[in-house]
Scaffold this active site. Sequence first.
Site, PDB file in Angstrom:
ATOM      1  CG  HIS A  11      15.518  -1.745   3.021  1.00  0.00           C
ATOM      2  ND1 HIS A  11      14.951  -2.408   4.094  1.00  0.00           N
ATOM      3  CD2 HIS A  11      16.783  -2.194   2.915  1.00  0.00           C
ATOM      4  CE1 HIS A  11      15.863  -3.224   4.610  1.00  0.00           C
ATOM      5  NE2 HIS A  11      16.981  -3.116   3.919  1.00  0.00           N
ATOM      6  CB  ALA A  73      23.303   5.410   0.123  1.00  0.00           C
ATOM      7  N   GLY A  75      24.503   0.455  -0.925  1.00  0.00           N
ATOM      8  CA  GLY A  75      25.199  -0.382   0.049  1.00  0.00           C
ATOM      9  C   GLY A  75      25.211  -1.801  -0.463  1.00  0.00           C
ATOM     10  CG  HIS A  77      20.211  -4.400   1.013  1.00  0.00           C
ATOM     11  ND1 HIS A  77      20.216  -5.740   1.300  1.00  0.00           N
ATOM     12  CD2 HIS A  77      19.811  -3.779   2.151  1.00  0.00           C
ATOM     13  CE1 HIS A  77      19.837  -5.916   2.553  1.00  0.00           C
ATOM     14  NE2 HIS A  77      19.586  -4.741   3.091  1.00  0.00           N
TER      15      HIS A  77
END
Lengths: 123, 123
Positions: A11, A73, A75, A77
């Site tokens: 990220h 996880a 999500g 993005h």
Amino acid sequence: MGARAIVLFAHGARDPQWAEPFENVRARVERRLPNTSIELAFLEFMQPDLATAVEKLIAGGASEIDIVPLFMAQGGHLKQDVPRIVDDLRARFATAKISLSPPIGEVEPILQAIADWVVGDSR
Amino acid sequence: MGARAIVLFAHGARDPQWAEPFENVRARVERRLPNTSIELAFLEFMQPDLATAVEKLIAGGASEIDIVPLFMAQGGHLKQDVPRIVDDLRARFATAKISLSPPIGEVEPILQAIADWVVGDSR
């Protein structure tokens, strides 16, 4: 068959220390795959971005690139942004084979390692 | 010595599917520690928050609570926000022993499991 390469894709965050676990994973993978080029790339806040990392690998001769999202996880993005970025890369680098792995939070042995640690840590 | 409990603490996201890996880890830990209460809690976007989860565990009789951050890396959230939240909880629930584990991205066997998977996935 051409050269294979891996992008470890995380990220990103404003804090430089944030990248350390990902550098650590890269070092472990490099030791095990000494003939494979491995780059880190980040969705936001850190450099390089995914396109820059893929471009560098292709300039270095890679023809098969596996993008491995080091996200816990799925999500917004990973569901929306990342497939769109990967589609753009596939269109731009049409001679390379670019694959996208599932996020680490869907990988059975990794979930088991996390659970093992939580159990051991809490006994 | 009183009852022990665990809070698995994750970032949270708007997408409900995002919580699945954390529910998966909770289920694995519950099978291994059937006498330990285990709650999920989230920093943002999802419920319950950390204070609500800790309050529920203490109301259920827990006197030692281990907060385990299921974050890959230490960024601003874990360095600043979470210690402040944990200090507030310790002041509010002074009879309980509340501990905070390191993030999973600093845990050797978890980094190794991630590297193993990247290597295996990329051969």
